[in-house]
Design an enzyme around this catalytic site. Structure first.
Site, short mmCIF file in Angstrom:
data_model
loop_
_atom_site.label_atom_id
_atom_site.label_comp_id
_atom_site.label_asym_id
_atom_site.label_seq_id
_atom_site.Cartn_x
_atom_site.Cartn_y
_atom_site.Cartn_z
N CYS A 62 -23.01 -19.19 80.04
CA CYS A 62 -22.86 -19.17 81.55
C CYS A 62 -21.41 -19.73 81.58
O CYS A 62 -20.68 -20.05 82.54
CB CYS A 62 -23.54 -20.41 81.80
N CYS A 88 -16.88 -31.99 69.99
CA CYS A 88 -16.77 -33.32 70.47
C CYS A 88 -17.18 -32.69 71.98
O CYS A 88 -16.39 -32.02 72.46
CB CYS A 88 -15.26 -33.68 70.53
N CYS A 147 -20.27 -22.78 76.70
CA CYS A 147 -21.37 -22.20 76.71
C CYS A 147 -21.45 -20.71 76.82
O CYS A 147 -20.63 -20.12 77.69
CB CYS A 147 -22.45 -22.59 77.72
N CYS A 207 -27.60 -26.60 77.38
CA CYS A 207 -26.38 -26.59 78.50
C CYS A 207 -27.10 -27.21 79.69
O CYS A 207 -27.89 -27.01 80.21
CB CYS A 207 -25.88 -25.06 78.53
N CYS A 225 -27.24 -24.00 82.30
CA CYS A 225 -28.18 -22.89 82.35
C CYS A 225 -29.42 -23.06 81.45
O CYS A 225 -30.23 -22.38 81.48
CB CYS A 225 -27.36 -21.50 81.67
#
Length: 138
Positions: free
Chosen positions: A108, A128, A105, A56, A59
């Protein structure tokens, strides 16, 4: 996927909007924190297939492995599955007159992209994902 509920995240990162804005580029902030979408084919990440993991961009939680990455021709990096079941969350998305499954995510709440049921075997899924929502590790 969005109907079944999400796994508990491995941890939580709940920074303020101002903290995210200070950390991210304006483009990455728009995509990840405001549910934006980058232009198709705007990133070279679509055509990169080196071994490693993708985390991510907000985070740093590892989300996808390059072993599950494939060229979908969609213009966004595509994967067949998340690294582990607890790192990606799924939400029904009825925006823009469509019904889709948004991926975020699970640590976060960063908007990643969407998952579609038209991917290759073995999962049959196509995650995607906006390249601006990812950071290549390893």
């Amino acid at each position: 996927m969005a109907r079944d509920g999400n796994a508990a995240p491995p941890r939580r990162d709940e920074r303020s909007e101002a903290a995210w804005q200070a950390l991210l580029s304006p483009e990455a902030f728009h995509v990840t924190r405001q549910k934006g979408t980058e232009r198709a084919f705007s990133s070279s990440m679509c055509s990169r297939f080196e071994p490693g993991r993708y985390a991510c961009a907000c985070c740093g939680t590892p989300l996808f492995d390059a072993d599950t990455k494939f060229d979908s021709g969609s213009g966004w990096p595509s994967f067949t599955q998340a690294l582990t079941p607890d790192v990606v969350a799924y939400h029904a998305d009825h925006s823009h007159g469509m019904t889709r499954v948004e991926t975020t995510c699970n640590v976060c709440d960063a908007h990643l992209g969407h998952v579609f049921p038209d991917g290759p075997a073995p999962s049959g899924l196509r995650y995607c994902i906006n390249a601006l929502a990812l950071r290549k590790l390893d």
